[in-house]
Design an enzyme around this catalytic site. Structure first.
Site, short mmCIF file in Angstrom:
data_model
loop_
_atom_site.label_atom_id
_atom_site.label_comp_id
_atom_site.label_asym_id
_atom_site.label_seq_id
_atom_site.Cartn_x
_atom_site.Cartn_y
_atom_site.Cartn_z
N ASP A 1 0.86 -1.18 0.00
CA ASP A 1 0.00 0.00 0.00
C ASP A 1 0.90 1.24 0.00
O ASP A 1 0.75 2.13 0.83
CB ASP A 1 -0.95 -0.01 1.21
CG ASP A 1 -1.90 1.19 1.22
OD1 ASP A 1 -2.03 1.86 0.17
OD2 ASP A 1 -2.49 1.47 2.29
N ASN B 1 -2.37 3.29 12.72
CA ASN B 1 -3.65 2.61 12.88
C ASN B 1 -3.46 1.11 12.70
O ASN B 1 -4.17 0.30 13.29
CB ASN B 1 -4.65 3.12 11.84
CG ASN B 1 -5.94 2.35 11.91
OD1 ASN B 1 -6.65 2.42 12.91
ND2 ASN B 1 -6.24 1.56 10.88
N GLN C 1 -3.10 -5.32 6.30
CA GLN C 1 -2.85 -4.24 7.26
C GLN C 1 -3.65 -4.46 8.55
O GLN C 1 -4.65 -3.78 8.80
CB GLN C 1 -3.23 -2.88 6.65
CG GLN C 1 -2.31 -2.45 5.51
CD GLN C 1 -2.87 -1.30 4.70
OE1 GLN C 1 -4.07 -1.25 4.43
NE2 GLN C 1 -2.01 -0.38 4.30
N ASP D 1 -5.12 -4.09 12.07
CA ASP D 1 -5.22 -2.92 12.95
C ASP D 1 -4.50 -3.16 14.27
O ASP D 1 -4.63 -4.23 14.87
CB ASP D 1 -6.69 -2.60 13.26
CG ASP D 1 -7.26 -1.58 12.30
OD1 ASP D 1 -7.09 -1.78 11.08
OD2 ASP D 1 -7.86 -0.60 12.77
N ARG E 1 2.34 13.87 9.87
CA ARG E 1 1.04 13.79 9.21
C ARG E 1 0.50 12.46 9.71
O ARG E 1 1.03 11.39 9.36
CB ARG E 1 1.21 13.81 7.69
CG ARG E 1 -0.09 13.67 6.89
CD ARG E 1 -0.31 12.25 6.48
NE ARG E 1 -1.45 12.06 5.59
CZ ARG E 1 -2.00 10.88 5.35
NH1 ARG E 1 -1.52 9.79 5.91
NH2 ARG E 1 -3.01 10.77 4.53
N ASP F 1 -1.79 9.44 9.93
CA ASP F 1 -2.64 8.70 9.02
C ASP F 1 -3.91 8.21 9.72
O ASP F 1 -3.85 7.72 10.85
CB ASP F 1 -1.83 7.50 8.50
CG ASP F 1 -2.50 6.77 7.37
OD1 ASP F 1 -2.81 7.41 6.36
OD2 ASP F 1 -2.71 5.55 7.50
N GLU G 1 -4.92 13.42 9.21
CA GLU G 1 -5.80 13.00 8.14
C GLU G 1 -7.08 12.50 8.80
O GLU G 1 -7.11 11.41 9.39
CB GLU G 1 -5.17 11.86 7.32
CG GLU G 1 -6.02 11.51 6.13
CD GLU G 1 -5.99 10.03 5.73
OE1 GLU G 1 -6.39 9.72 4.62
OE2 GLU G 1 -5.58 9.19 6.56
N ASP H 1 -4.18 10.21 -2.63
CA ASP H 1 -5.33 9.30 -2.69
C ASP H 1 -6.32 9.80 -3.75
O ASP H 1 -6.08 10.79 -4.41
CB ASP H 1 -6.00 9.23 -1.32
CG ASP H 1 -5.15 8.50 -0.30
OD1 ASP H 1 -4.44 7.54 -0.69
OD2 ASP H 1 -5.16 8.90 0.88
C1 GLC Z 1 -4.63 6.80 4.44
C2 GLC Z 1 -3.64 7.04 3.34
C3 GLC Z 1 -3.84 6.02 2.26
C4 GLC Z 1 -3.65 4.63 2.86
C5 GLC Z 1 -4.53 4.45 4.07
C6 GLC Z 1 -4.14 3.22 4.84
O1 GLC Z 1 -5.94 6.98 4.02
O2 GLC Z 1 -3.76 8.35 2.86
O3 GLC Z 1 -2.98 6.22 1.19
O4 GLC Z 1 -3.95 3.66 1.90
O5 GLC Z 1 -4.45 5.51 4.97
O6 GLC Z 1 -2.95 3.43 5.53
#
Ligand code: GLC
Ligand code: CA
Length: 554
Positions: free
Chosen positions: A61, A103, A169, A171, A199, A201, A244, A311
């Protein structure tokens, strides 16, 4: 308030090491390459870089699947290179923010490997498990059409694990105090190596309650944000978090904290979507509402304003009719759209490569209340490659010159294909040519960034909307420390004459054009008449009538 809050008048540039510049010919961008371009970035005028994930990762990713939070992926360089890089930025007066992706981890992360293979490992509880497939397994999918569920069975553990994003991924169980302590440790580590913040995420998911028994509406643990922020301030006073968090406007104060005790910055997704609607429909109304809804407060809070990011352009917050209008204008073909809610193209092709519209969009973004965040390549108007899957189409290598592979790499196999065909191919769109051309988009952008920094009213001040008598021309006035600036934007592809009166207009005021020589003087009633060309924009400093007298003296 004193001027120490550096992020209030910053210009942030988002860059991916892997696609910026390759120096050792393996086809992959690296820190050495990024360092060679620091003078370019300083010349452009950006004051902070936001680095996308560069830690060791299987790369499924684009690095948002981290396998080691305390390292640099060897393909990009070493920790030594990283410190040279932050030092190089510091020497040039630029700050560095890095992505903090906590996350979830990669399923290859040693924590997950330990967790899945040993139920007694302390790492077992660092993730989120369920013996049976939870009822909510098909709920809350982030990538519809690609991702099938949020719970998958792990063959090794014999249990289901929760993954808000892709199945690789898992959590992190962010409610676990050990996990929280580890997050602080990660922040502390990178602060020590010279970054000025993160930043962060997917923040709403980081702080959400997680587990098989969580209903459709997870509960956010906002206090976690205060802990992050306090820790940062203890370690490094100037450090910030830029979140974000694509949340409803009513919720943003929960993220900033009533007294600014939580996060310093958030991306303004609400304004972003309504901005694209304004560009598509030439109607400023909904954008005005979005700005009112997200009026920045408290004083330490700041929005990150952007056009496109790495994105898809998520249009999920628009009304159905508005969303369809944006699709029709900027991404009508199915292959331009993604996840049923967004557009995956770069900005320049969305606007048909029309220089007037690109300038309008950028001028508007630079004058929105907050701090502008520019995506690498957008300063030269790069395009996209829709043959690449999902969001990769807008992540192609930076186009430096007309050399093979745009000067990005000497390898014949770049990490992602360089755009080498059509109007956005590197032979037409590249930094070297644009640097030589005073009228290029690059040089225009450099001038606009310089001017933006000289107008701190936008970053620091309060704003109000001024009536222009038409929904197609947006007028915003900023005030800070007895200085005022008026910004006008004509969203329509046709000229329009507008009349406006400013509140200082008891005795009238002069509008001094900051971008060209055509200033505006008021009529006897204190009113201005201004002819806006198609997609035109104006940045005026608002001056008292004595400005005319002074000018005549010179
Ligand atoms: C955020 C990122 C994105 C990623 C996602 C999972 O939304 O901007 O690119 O795929 O998190 O980490
Ligand atoms: Ca390389």
């Amino acid at each position: 308030m004193i001027n120490d809050l550096w992020y209030k008048n910053a210009v942030i540039y988002c860059v991916s090491v892997s696609t910026y510049l390759d120096t050792n010919g393996d086809g992959i961008g690296d820190f050495q390459g990024l360092m060679r371009r620091l003078d370019y970035l300083q010349g452009l005028g950006v004051t902070a870089l936001w680095l996308m994930p560069f830690q060791p990762s299987p790369g499924r990713d684009d690095g948002y699947d981290v396998a080691d939070y305390y390292g640099v992926d060897p393909r990009y360089g070493t920790l030594g290179d990283f410190v040279e890089f932050t030092h190089g930025c510091k020497q040039r007066g630029m700050r560095v923010l890095i992505d903090l992706v906590v996350n979830h981890t990669s399923d290859q992360h040693p924590w997950f490997q330990a967790a899945r293979s040993n139920p007694n490992s302390k790492y077992r509880d660092w993730y989120v498990w369920s013996k049976k497939k939870p009822k909510n397994a098909e709920k809350g999918i982030v990538f519809p059409g690609v991702q099938r569920s949020t719970w998958d069975k792990d063959a090794v553990a014999g249990e289901y694990y929760f993954h808000r994003f892709y199945e690789f991924q898992p959590d992190l169980n962010t409610a676990n105090p050990e996990v929280q302590a580890e997050i602080l440790k990660i922040m502390g580590f990178w602060l020590q190596l010279g970054v000025s913040g993160f930043r962060m995420d997917a923040v709403p998911f980081v702080i959400a309650s997680k587990g098989a028994d969580v209903g459709e509406k997870p509960v956010e643990q906002y206090d976690m944000l205060r802990e992050f922020s306090q820790f940062l301030t203890w370690r490094e006073g100037e450090a910030i978090i830029l979140a974000e968090a694509n949340v409803l406007p009513g919720t943003d104060m929960k993220y900033f904290g009533e007294a600014g005790e939580r996060l310093q910055m958030m991306f303004n997704f609400d304004v972003n979507q309504h901005l694209f609607y304004a560009l598509a429909s030439a109607d400023a109304g909904p954008l005005v509402e979005a700005m009112k809804d997200t009026k920045p407060r408290p004083a330490t809070a700041q929005w990150g304003q952007f056009l496109r990011n790495h994105d898809e352009l998520d249009l999920g917050r628009l009304e159905e009719k508005q969303r369809q209008a944006v699709f029709a204008a900027f991404g009508p073909q199915p292959e331009m759209q993604l996840y049923g809610r967004g557009i995956r193209r770069r900005l320049a092709p969305m606007l048909g490569g029309d220089r007037r519209r690109l300038e309008l969009a950028y001028s508007l973004m630079l004058t929105l209340p907050g701090t502008p965040v520019i995506r690498y390549g957008d300063e030269i108007g790069m395009g996209d490659d829709l043959r690449l899957p999902e969001r990769n189409c807008a992540r192609t290598p930076m186009q430096w010159s007309t050399e093979p592979n745009a000067g990005f790499t000497k390898s014949e196999h770049p990490i992602l294909p360089v755009i080498d065909h059509g109007p956005y191919g590197f032979e037409h769109v590249n930094a070297a040519d644009q640097r030589r051309d005073p009228n290029s988009l690059l040089n225009w952008m450099e001038r606009m960034i310089r001017m933006r920094k000289e107008v701190p009213e936008i970053g620091w001040g309060d704003f109000r909307f001024v009536s222009t008598g038409t929904k197609t021309v947006l007028a915003m006035e900023y005030e800070w420390r007895n200085n005022a600036v008026l910004c006008l934007h004509n969203l329509e592809g046709a000229p329009r004459e507008i009349r406006l009166t400013l509140k200082h207009d008891g005795e009238g005021c002069v509008l001094v054009n900051l971008l060209s020589g055509d200033h505006s003087e008021p009529n006897k009633k204190g009113r201005h008449t201004i002819l806006m060309e198609a997609y035109g924009y104006r940045w005026f400093r608002v001056c008292g009538l004595d400005y005319l007298l002074k000018r005549d003296e010179v």
